[in-house]
Design a protein around this motif. Structure first.
Motif, PDB file in Angstrom:
ATOM      1  N   GLU A 284       0.900  -1.260  -0.034  1.00 47.57           N
ATOM      2  CA  GLU A 284       0.087  -0.072   0.062  1.00 47.57           C
ATOM      3  C   GLU A 284       0.937   0.907  -0.056  1.00 47.57           C
ATOM      4  OE1 GLU A 284      -3.872   1.622   2.235  1.00 47.57           O
ATOM      5  OE2 GLU A 284      -2.821   0.239   3.120  1.00 47.57           O
ATOM      6  N   PHE A 285       0.789   1.832  -1.235  1.00 46.78           N
ATOM      7  CA  PHE A 285       1.705   3.017  -1.227  1.00 46.78           C
ATOM      8  C   PHE A 285       0.979   4.266  -0.815  1.00 46.78           C
ATOM      9  CE2 PHE A 285       4.094   5.967  -3.940  1.00 46.78           C
ATOM     10  CZ  PHE A 285       5.249   5.680  -3.829  1.00 46.78           C
ATOM     11  N   THR A 286       1.701   5.320  -0.372  1.00 45.53           N
ATOM     12  CA  THR A 286       1.067   6.531   0.194  1.00 45.53           C
ATOM     13  C   THR A 286       1.632   7.787  -0.577  1.00 45.53           C
ATOM     14  OG1 THR A 286       0.304   5.384   2.316  1.00 45.53           O
ATOM     15  CG2 THR A 286       0.392   7.898   2.240  1.00 45.53           C
ATOM     16  N   ILE A 287       0.767   8.657  -1.099  1.00 45.09           N
ATOM     17  CA  ILE A 287       1.338   9.781  -1.361  1.00 45.09           C
ATOM     18  C   ILE A 287       0.148  10.932  -1.206  1.00 45.09           C
ATOM     19  CG2 ILE A 287       1.712  11.428  -3.570  1.00 45.09           C
ATOM     20  CD1 ILE A 287       2.245   8.673  -5.134  1.00 45.09           C
ATOM     21  N   ASP A 288       0.561  12.121  -0.081  1.00 49.34           N
ATOM     22  CA  ASP A 288      -0.408  13.046   0.317  1.00 49.34           C
ATOM     23  C   ASP A 288      -1.628  12.505   0.815  1.00 49.34           C
ATOM     24  OD1 ASP A 288       1.369  14.835  -0.475  1.00 49.34           O
ATOM     25  OD2 ASP A 288       0.556  15.236  -2.491  1.00 49.34           O
ATOM     26  N   GLY A 289      -1.684  11.315   1.806  1.00 50.79           N
ATOM     27  CA  GLY A 289      -2.720  10.668   2.261  1.00 50.79           C
ATOM     28  C   GLY A 289      -3.548   9.750   1.308  1.00 50.79           C
ATOM     29  N   MET A 290      -3.149   9.807  -0.205  1.00 49.93           N
ATOM     30  CA  MET A 290      -3.784   8.749  -0.790  1.00 49.93           C
ATOM     31  C   MET A 290      -3.266   7.567  -1.076  1.00 49.93           C
ATOM     32  SD  MET A 290      -5.047  11.390  -4.063  1.00 49.93           S
ATOM     33  CE  MET A 290      -3.249  12.034  -4.411  1.00 49.93           C
ATOM     34  N   ASP A 291      -3.926   6.489  -0.918  1.00 46.90           N
ATOM     35  CA  ASP A 291      -3.262   5.288  -0.620  1.00 46.90           C
ATOM     36  C   ASP A 291      -3.529   4.271  -1.934  1.00 46.90           C
ATOM     37  OD1 ASP A 291      -2.195   5.362   1.906  1.00 46.90           O
ATOM     38  OD2 ASP A 291      -4.240   5.287   2.815  1.00 46.90           O
ATOM     39  N   PHE A 292      -2.491   3.752  -2.331  1.00 46.15           N
ATOM     40  CA  PHE A 292      -2.675   2.734  -3.512  1.00 46.15           C
ATOM     41  C   PHE A 292      -2.287   1.547  -3.432  1.00 46.15           C
ATOM     42  CE2 PHE A 292      -2.180   7.451  -4.844  1.00 46.15           C
ATOM     43  CZ  PHE A 292      -3.105   7.494  -5.379  1.00 46.15           C
ATOM     44  N   LEU A 293      -3.180   0.661  -3.597  1.00 49.76           N
ATOM     45  CA  LEU A 293      -2.824  -0.749  -3.513  1.00 49.76           C
ATOM     46  C   LEU A 293      -2.060  -1.303  -4.908  1.00 49.76           C
ATOM     47  CD1 LEU A 293      -6.379  -2.212  -2.304  1.00 49.76           C
ATOM     48  CD2 LEU A 293      -4.344  -1.851  -0.888  1.00 49.76           C
ATOM     49  N   THR A 294      -0.803  -1.784  -4.854  1.00 47.31           N
ATOM     50  CA  THR A 294      -0.220  -2.159  -5.726  1.00 47.31           C
ATOM     51  C   THR A 294       0.192  -3.499  -5.907  1.00 47.31           C
ATOM     52  OG1 THR A 294       1.051   0.211  -5.204  1.00 47.31           O
ATOM     53  CG2 THR A 294       2.066  -1.611  -6.935  1.00 47.31           C
ATOM     54  N   TYR A 295      -0.281  -4.168  -6.990  1.00 44.07           N
ATOM     55  CA  TYR A 295      -0.007  -5.886  -7.169  1.00 44.07           C
ATOM     56  C   TYR A 295       0.634  -5.949  -8.522  1.00 44.07           C
ATOM     57  CZ  TYR A 295      -4.474  -5.802  -4.783  1.00 44.07           C
ATOM     58  OH  TYR A 295      -5.534  -5.428  -3.664  1.00 44.07           O
TER      59      TYR A 295
END
Length: 224
Positions: free
Chosen positions: A86-97
């Protein structure tokens, strides 16, 4: 749809906010009849327990350590375990597969990228991005809104840890932009039920089978 997969979960080995060991997570999902899980521990730009002073390659090996411990237990008890984060940028989270530890080691300082550059890199290398809980509100979140829909492959429209209204907004966002939908438990703690994820009609041979099922909308959401 008889094969259940968790898409969003954390371990205490890597994520500071979790109290569930990798072994406990595997056993819990196995006991609940799941076919597999995707470990999505927090990356170093999120709530990670990774020591900040160690070299990049060791940081990345630390990020993968929860997965590796879970994989060993999964192999032992018959639960498929896949790698993600789970990658975080400015509070946005991105599940990365769909990417490996080698990918992370080969891209030092990936944690400093913008959403646009991170999306371009991940997708150009064959990875998959889903924004987790797009409308989550918390004191540390600078931008409690969805990312540009052109930069993601799916949206998490149901998160078992989020209020119903937050999930409704996420579903509306996905429908508005015709994005594939994802659901996940976001399990961190022993007190959170393992009640979500996706269901497939066939057993996934790799994480790419899961990705393709989400993209083609063949995956069914596991909802309470």
């Amino acid at each position: 749809m008889k094969y259940l997969y968790e898409t969003h979960m954390h371990t205490s080995r890597v994520s500071l906010c979790s109290d569930c060991s990798p072994v406990r997570q595997v056993r819990a999902y196995k006991d609940r009849g799941y076919a597999g899980i995707i470990i999505t521990d927090h990356f170093i730009n999120g709530n990670s327990a990774c020591p900040p002073e160690i070299p990049w390659d060791k940081k990345m090996k630390f990020i993968a350590s929860g997965y590796e411990e879970a994989k060993k237990e999964g192999d032992r008890c018959g639960l498929d375990v896949f790698f993600g984060w789970e990658f975080t940028i400015d509070g946005m989270d991105f599940l990365t597969y769909g990417l490996s530890l080698d990918f992370l080691i080969q891209h030092p300082d990936i944690d400093t990228l913008t959403v646009e550059k991170y999306s371009a890199l991940v997708r150009s290398c064959g990875g998959f991005l889903a924004q987790a809980h797009p409308y989550r509100v918390a004191r540390w979140i600078k931008n409690p809104y969805p990312a540009n829909p052109q930069l993601i492959d799916a949206a998490e429209v149901y998160n078992a840890s989020m209020p119903a209204e937050t999930n409704k907004k996420a579903l509306h966002f996905a429908e508005l932009h015709n994005l594939p939908a994802l659901a996940g438990s976001d399990s961190h703690y022993k007190s959170i039920p393992f009640a979500s994820g996706i269901a497939l009609s066939k057993k996934a041979g790799s994480i790419f089978d899961i990705i393709n099922a989400v993209k083609t909308r063949e995956a069914k959401l596991i909802l309470p």
